[in-house]
Design an enzyme around this catalytic site. Structure first.
Site, PDB file in Angstrom:
ATOM      1  N   GLU A   1       7.913   6.030  10.269  1.00 42.15           N
ATOM      2  CA  GLU A   1       7.410   6.285  11.636  1.00 42.15           C
ATOM      3  C   GLU A   1       7.750   5.133  12.590  1.00 42.15           C
ATOM      4  O   GLU A   1       7.604   5.269  13.798  1.00 42.15           O
ATOM      5  CB  GLU A   1       5.902   6.569  11.623  1.00 42.15           C
ATOM      6  CG  GLU A   1       4.986   5.367  11.500  1.00 42.15           C
ATOM      7  CD  GLU A   1       4.869   4.825  10.071  1.00 42.15           C
ATOM      8  OE1 GLU A   1       5.633   5.243   9.187  1.00 42.15           O
ATOM      9  OE2 GLU A   1       3.988   3.967   9.867  1.00 42.15           O
TER      10      GLU A   1
ATOM     11  N   CYS B   1       2.531   3.652   3.141  1.00 45.44           N
ATOM     12  CA  CYS B   1       1.996   2.304   2.955  1.00 45.44           C
ATOM     13  C   CYS B   1       0.497   2.329   2.636  1.00 45.44           C
ATOM     14  O   CYS B   1       0.122   2.730   1.543  1.00 45.44           O
ATOM     15  CB  CYS B   1       2.346   1.447   4.166  1.00 45.44           C
ATOM     16  SG  CYS B   1       2.384  -0.302   3.777  1.00 45.44           S
TER      17      CYS B   1
ATOM     18  N   HIS C   1       7.773   2.439   6.204  1.00 49.09           N
ATOM     19  CA  HIS C   1       7.253   3.103   7.407  1.00 49.09           C
ATOM     20  C   HIS C   1       8.328   3.876   8.174  1.00 49.09           C
ATOM     21  O   HIS C   1       8.831   3.366   9.189  1.00 49.09           O
ATOM     22  CB  HIS C   1       6.679   2.051   8.368  1.00 49.09           C
ATOM     23  CG  HIS C   1       5.447   1.388   7.865  1.00 49.09           C
ATOM     24  ND1 HIS C   1       4.174   1.805   8.203  1.00 49.09           N
ATOM     25  CD2 HIS C   1       5.287   0.328   7.046  1.00 49.09           C
ATOM     26  CE1 HIS C   1       3.282   1.033   7.616  1.00 49.09           C
ATOM     27  NE2 HIS C   1       3.931   0.126   6.915  1.00 49.09           N
TER      28      HIS C   1
HETATM   29  N1  GLN Z   1      -1.309  -4.381   3.121  1.00 50.68           N
HETATM   30  C1  GLN Z   1      -1.955  -3.150   3.560  1.00 50.68           C
HETATM   31  C2  GLN Z   1      -3.007  -2.708   2.545  1.00 50.68           C
HETATM   32  O1  GLN Z   1      -3.049  -3.203   1.457  1.00 50.68           O
HETATM   33  C3  GLN Z   1      -0.945  -2.044   3.781  1.00 50.68           C
HETATM   34  C4  GLN Z   1       0.026  -2.454   4.876  1.00 50.68           C
HETATM   35  C5  GLN Z   1       0.559  -1.320   5.682  1.00 50.68           C
HETATM   36  O2  GLN Z   1       0.064  -0.192   5.687  1.00 50.68           O
HETATM   37  N2  GLN Z   1       1.564  -1.643   6.455  1.00 50.68           N
HETATM   38  O3  GLN Z   1      -3.755  -1.846   2.856  1.00 50.68           O
END
Ligand code: GLN
Length: 197
Positions: A176, A83, A174
């Site tokens: 994790e 992410c 995710h």
């Molecule tokens: N929206 C976050 C970003 O742009 C990422 C979200 C996440 O890591 N769950 O950094």
């Protein structure tokens, strides 16, 4: 019994403990948080966790870790971004400057919009596991384009959600936050060099 590998989790911000917990379920892996150049030098592989990519990028600079991290990635350090971590790896971000800029992907942040900030799906990702995986998306990005050297591991509604470029792994979701160490085992295989592209 295979040789133990050291896998660090960048621990400036974000879901660090969750990654460490699943790494401890992987055989032959020693894991620890990383927030210094010293610790960075000791890892065979590194996870960039989810969180907030602009905050993490700022903390990387504040802790003077950007240059050492880039140096190690250019020397071939295996890195997995989940992410926000994936956002840090991308060569291109839609509408804003990139951060580490090492993986040949174009990423759109917060791509799923407000109405579905968070959602989960269950799907198979054959290169990673022989059973269905639970994929949790939280204010997730998607990968809009991937270069020719990038292996697409999974797509959802036509958008790339997991990809690998040699020793770099990226997931918009995710693993994790589940109880399943399948992705952590897969990354361990990349760190060991036992999963040729
Ligand atoms: N929206 C976050 C970003 O742009 C990422 C979200 C996440 O890591 N769950 O950094």
């Amino acid at each position: 019994m295979s040789i133990t590998v050291s896998i660090g989790v960048l621990s400036l911000q974000g879901s660090v403990e969750e990654h460490l917990r699943l790494l401890s379920a992987c055989e032959g892996v020693q894991s620890f948080p990383v927030k210094s150049a010293d610790a960075l030098n000791r890892v065979d592989g590194l996870i960039l966790p989810g969180g907030e990519s602009t905050t993490m990028a700022r903390l990387l600079r504040d802790f003077q870790l950007s240059a050492p991290l880039l140096g190690r990635i250019r020397q071939g350090l295996p890195v997995w971004g989940t992410c926000a971590g994936l956002i840090l790896l991308a060569k291109q971000l839609v509408g804003e400057p990139s951060h580490l800029g090492v993986m040949d992907i174009t990423v759109r942040r917060n791509a799923y919009g407000r109405q579905i900030n968070s959602f989960s799906v269950t799907d198979s990702i054959p290169p990673v596991a022989d059973h269905p995986l639970s994929l949790t998306f939280i204010r997730a990005p998607w990968i809009e384009e991937a270069g020719r050297g990038v292996q697409v591991l999974h797509t959802l509604r036509g958008k790339i959600t997991a990809a690998r470029e040699d020793r770099l792994l990226a997931t918009t979701f995710h693993p994790e936050l589940t109880a399943d160490p399948a992705f952590h085992r897969y990354f361990t295989g990349i760190v060991r060099g036992s999963l040729p592209v």
